[in-house]
Structure formats: C-alpha cells, structure tokens
Design an enzyme around this catalytic site. Structure first.
Site, PDB file in Angstrom:
ATOM      1  N   GLU A 320       0.521  -0.880  -0.283  1.00 55.75           N
ATOM      2  CA  GLU A 320       0.099   0.275   0.399  1.00 55.75           C
ATOM      3  C   GLU A 320       1.185   1.201  -0.191  1.00 55.75           C
ATOM      4  O   GLU A 320       1.093   1.918   0.911  1.00 55.75           O
ATOM      5  CB  GLU A 320      -0.590   0.399   1.547  1.00 55.75           C
ATOM      6  CG  GLU A 320      -2.801   0.367   1.466  1.00 55.75           C
ATOM      7  CD  GLU A 320      -1.825   2.646   0.798  1.00 55.75           C
ATOM      8  OE1 GLU A 320      -1.664   2.059  -0.370  1.00 55.75           O
ATOM      9  OE2 GLU A 320      -2.050   3.031   1.699  1.00 55.75           O
ATOM     10  N   GLU A 329       5.815  10.504  -0.611  1.00 56.28           N
ATOM     11  CA  GLU A 329       5.617   9.479   0.214  1.00 56.28           C
ATOM     12  C   GLU A 329       7.194   8.642  -0.764  1.00 56.28           C
ATOM     13  O   GLU A 329       8.210   8.026  -0.609  1.00 56.28           O
ATOM     14  CB  GLU A 329       4.854   9.214   0.806  1.00 56.28           C
ATOM     15  CG  GLU A 329       3.633   9.482   1.316  1.00 56.28           C
ATOM     16  CD  GLU A 329       2.533   8.515   2.508  1.00 56.28           C
ATOM     17  OE1 GLU A 329       3.089   7.343   2.257  1.00 56.28           O
ATOM     18  OE2 GLU A 329       1.480   9.003   2.289  1.00 56.28           O
TER      19      GLU A 329
END
Length: 459
Positions: A320, A329
């Site tokens: 994920e 990220e």
C-alpha cells in the site's frame, strides 16, 4: 363515689447495680482473668521447660536461647496470622534460635498449614499481638503487603507515563521534521538547484529517519485503516481472487499493521513475508499472533533495501505505497527495488497499474477562505502570505458540483515495468470544461519531480 384504687405493688428486691458498683465488678472480673492467664503453664519454644506466663516465656527465650520473639515480629513485620504461623512453625519443626536468625526476606512459615496449632490450647497463640508490640506496628504490618502492591503499581504507572511522554515528544518532533521537509520541498520546487534524483540509498539520513519514524505512530495507521475505499479495495481484490494467491509466496513491502499480509494469508497464500522499517512492526507481530497467523506470516523489521529475506524469490509483491497525488511519499521506489530483486519470473506486483488524473475545480467558497482571507486579516493586509499558501498542496474532499471539467489522465504507471527514472516527468494536458464559472485552480503544466523521499507535483 368510687373507692380509691390501691396502686401499690408487692415489694421486689432491687437487683440492679449502681454505676460505681458495675465498674468495681468489671475490674474484679478483669483481675480474675489476668490472674488466670498468669497462672497457666506455657511451654518454651526451644526446650522442655514450662513457664508461668507468656511474658515470662518470652523473657526466657531471649535470655536462655538468644531469641527475641518481639524482634522477630518487628523484623518480619508480622500481623496476627503471621505471628500464629511463626509460633506453630517453631513448635512443629523444633528449630533453634540460630536457624531463625538466618531468615532474610521470605520466611518458611508462610504456608497456611502452620495456621493449625502445633500445641493444643497454646497460650502463646491466645495473646493480643496488638498489645504485645503496639497497635501502630500491627496495623502497619497488616497493611504492608497492600501498600507495597500499591507502591509497585504506582511506580509502574509512573514509568509508563514517562515512556508515553518520551514517545509523544519523539512523535511531535518527527512529524514537525516531516512537515518542515515537505513545506521546504514545495516552496523550493521551482528554484534551480542540484538534482535530487537517485536511489533511496542516497537519501539524507535525517530525512529518511523522519519519514520512517512518522509511520511508527498509531494515528497514521488508524487513518489509513479507516480509509474504507482504499482498504476495502485491497481486501476485495486479494480475498476475491484466491486463485491468484493460493499456495503463493507473497512479499508485503511496508506492511504497517499487517492488514494486507493477513488478507493474503486468508486468500490462501502459502507464505507471507512482511517488511517494515518503522516501530509499528512490533504491534504487527502481536496482531498476527492474536489472529493465529504466525505460521504463515513472517515479519521482518528493516528497509527492504537492507534486509535479508528468508527466500530467494517471491511470486507476488503487494504494497500500500500510494500517497497523496499518487507519488507523494515515494514508497514506490522500495516496491520497484523489491520487484527487481525478489520477484520470480512470471510473478506480479499489485496494484499492477496506476494513473494520475487531473480535473478543474471551481470552489469560490474554499478559495475565499484559503486565499482571499489574507487580503484582510483583522483589518491588516497580509497579501505576502499568499506566496507561501498558493503552492502548498491541500487535501480536500470535494463536492461533486465543484468539479467543472472532465478528468484528464496525465500519467499511467505499469508497476511491473516502471523504473524510478520514469517517475520524474513533465506532462502537458487539456481539460474539457463542463461548466461556466470561475476556475479556482489555474493549472497549465504539470511537472512531477523527485527530491529526497518525496515526489512533488509542480504547476
């Protein structure tokens, strides 16, 4: 006229006692009892001699055998039951005074079996210990066990509170570092400077540590698990395709709480290897054990780039990794590394395909609240703040009516083939408007560039 009635009764002797006579009678009764007690025969605890009273017996034990019963009571903080057990223990095992002197800490008479009198009608068991050693000592002895337990719980609570405060301080520092880092990247995105591209191994250590530390806090995992659209999509794909996962070896990159690993185990995976660098891995271990999946799921703490897996190849990689604007990220770097290093021929990465879409938004209310707000702040002009606010990304849930164009897909990623260099790109796009209104986002060109662990869109 009726005759007067005689109300006198037969005289009965008055058997009641006056108050002074009662006190005198009580004193005589107590004196008689004390004389009876002093007149009993008390066997010594250590020899065959008999004494005439309990105090005389205690004096004899101290003078002839070197044992002070009172000192033993005080030294071991005995209550009534402890004293009774000690007397019965001494009589039962016939121990010497030297033996009693060596006991320190735990005592051998603590068992309830020594509540049974070793000597019938033993006068030493019939004394009032409170009068013997003082009420304060007995009360203290009786409460000492409870007080010690309370003190121990208090110490443990203080230690837990101190650890929690330290963890909270670290969390606040980590989140602040990450926030400053992200803001700096946004504000400096358009400025020329050295290239930030490269593998994760080239990241500055402090930034990398702040990134992983931020995922060691429970709040972010709670937020992700409560994102039902995202979590249920993974669940429906994994559990809805048991033929894909049955008897396969699965690698979960950045496993967090282990939710995807457990979905894979439930779907029939033969073995699941879950890797995460943050401290949440320890909670994941407890979660896996709580669900009796420890024989299927193996958890490893560390970066996927640094750890050694217990297998050479895996059949499936799940992760994920998606962040805001898909690439924020940039955990996709780690997934690509794991794919190139461990994925067996014919294996697959899931999700296997992703895209980035854009749409125009016309939300004048939010625009006024966020941008026009700085024109007049309590009667002061603060327009200079717009320079910092405008390029800063905002995560919002939009009302459908505020979307004023058809979506445009500006990039599609094949997770089984994409390389890290392809994650930095520039794209032109066209938006087909569907409403006549003000567009509160003026976007002409999109550039996604890599700096540190964060991928940042620049318009």
């Amino acid at each position: 006229m009726a005759e007067p009635t005689d109300t006198r009764h037969d005289e009965v002797p008055d058997l009641s006692l006056s108050e002074g006579e009662e006190e005198e009678d009580d004193e005589e009764q107590w004196q008689w009892m004390e004389e009876e007690a002093d007149g009993v025969s008390v066997s010594c605890l250590f020899c065959q001699r008999s004494l005439n009273s309990v105090p005389e017996t205690f004096q004899h034990c101290q003078a002839d055998h070197g044992v002070s019963i009172l000192q033993l009571v005080k030294a071991h903080r005995l209550d009534d039951y402890g004293y009774i057990k000690m007397i019965n223990y001494i009589r039962t095992v016939k121990c010497s005074g030297e033996t009693l002197a060596v006991f320190d800490g735990a005592v051998p008479w603590d068992s309830d079996e020594f509540m049974k009198p070793a000597l019938p009608d033993d006068p030493l068991l019939q004394i009032d210990l409170e009068e013997l050693v003082g009420a304060e000592l007995v009360v203290d002895a009786a409460a000492s066990g409870q007080d010690e337990a309370l003190l121990q719980r208090a110490r443990q609570a203080e230690e837990r509170a101190a650890r929690s405060e330290e963890a909270l301080a670290r969390a606040m520092e980590d989140l602040q570092n990450l926030k400053v880092l992200a803001q700096g990247l946004v504000l400096n995105a358009g400025r020329p400077g050295p290239s930030c591209s490269g593998a994760i191994a080239e990241l500055r250590e402090d930034e990398d540590e702040a990134y992983f530390s931020s995922y060691g806090h429970y709040g972010i995992h709670e937020e992700m698990l409560k994102d039902k659209v995202r979590t249920e999509s993974y669940r429906d794909f994994i559990c809805g395709n048991p033929d894909v996962f049955k008897d396969k070896v699965v690698l979960d990159v950045g496993c967090g709480t282990g939710i995807l690993s457990m979905f894979a185990a439930r779907a029939g995976a033969r073995k699941v290897i879950a890797v995460d660098q943050s401290e949440i891995i320890y909670q994941a271990m407890d979660i896996v054990r709580s669900n009796q999946l420890e024989n299927t799921i193996t958890l490893i703490k560390g970066r996927i780039e640094d750890v050694n897996l217990p297998v050479e190849k895996v059949d499936i990689i799940i992760s994920e990794w998606m962040g805001y604007f898909l690439l924020f990220e940039s955990m996709l770097d780690s997934v690509i590394f794991a794919r190139d290093m461990y994925l067996a021929e014919g294996g697959s990465v899931y999700p296997n395909s992703c895209n980035i879409s854009l749409a125009a938004v016309g939300d004048t209310e939010k625009h006024c609240d966020r941008i026009a707000f700085w024109d007049d702040v309590y009667g002061f002009k603060m327009e200079c703040m717009k320079k910092a606010v405008v390029p800063e990304a905002v995560v919002e849930v939009l009302k459908p009516e505020t979307v004023i164009s058809e979506p445009a897909v500006i990039q599609t990623l094949d997770c089984n083939a994409v390389t890290t260099s392809e994650l930095e790109f520039t794209a032109d796009f066209t938006l087909k408007m569907t409403a006549s209104t003000h567009c509160t986002v003026n976007t002409l060109r999109l550039k996604v560039q890599r700096c540190s662990r964060l991928w940042q869109p620049v318009f």
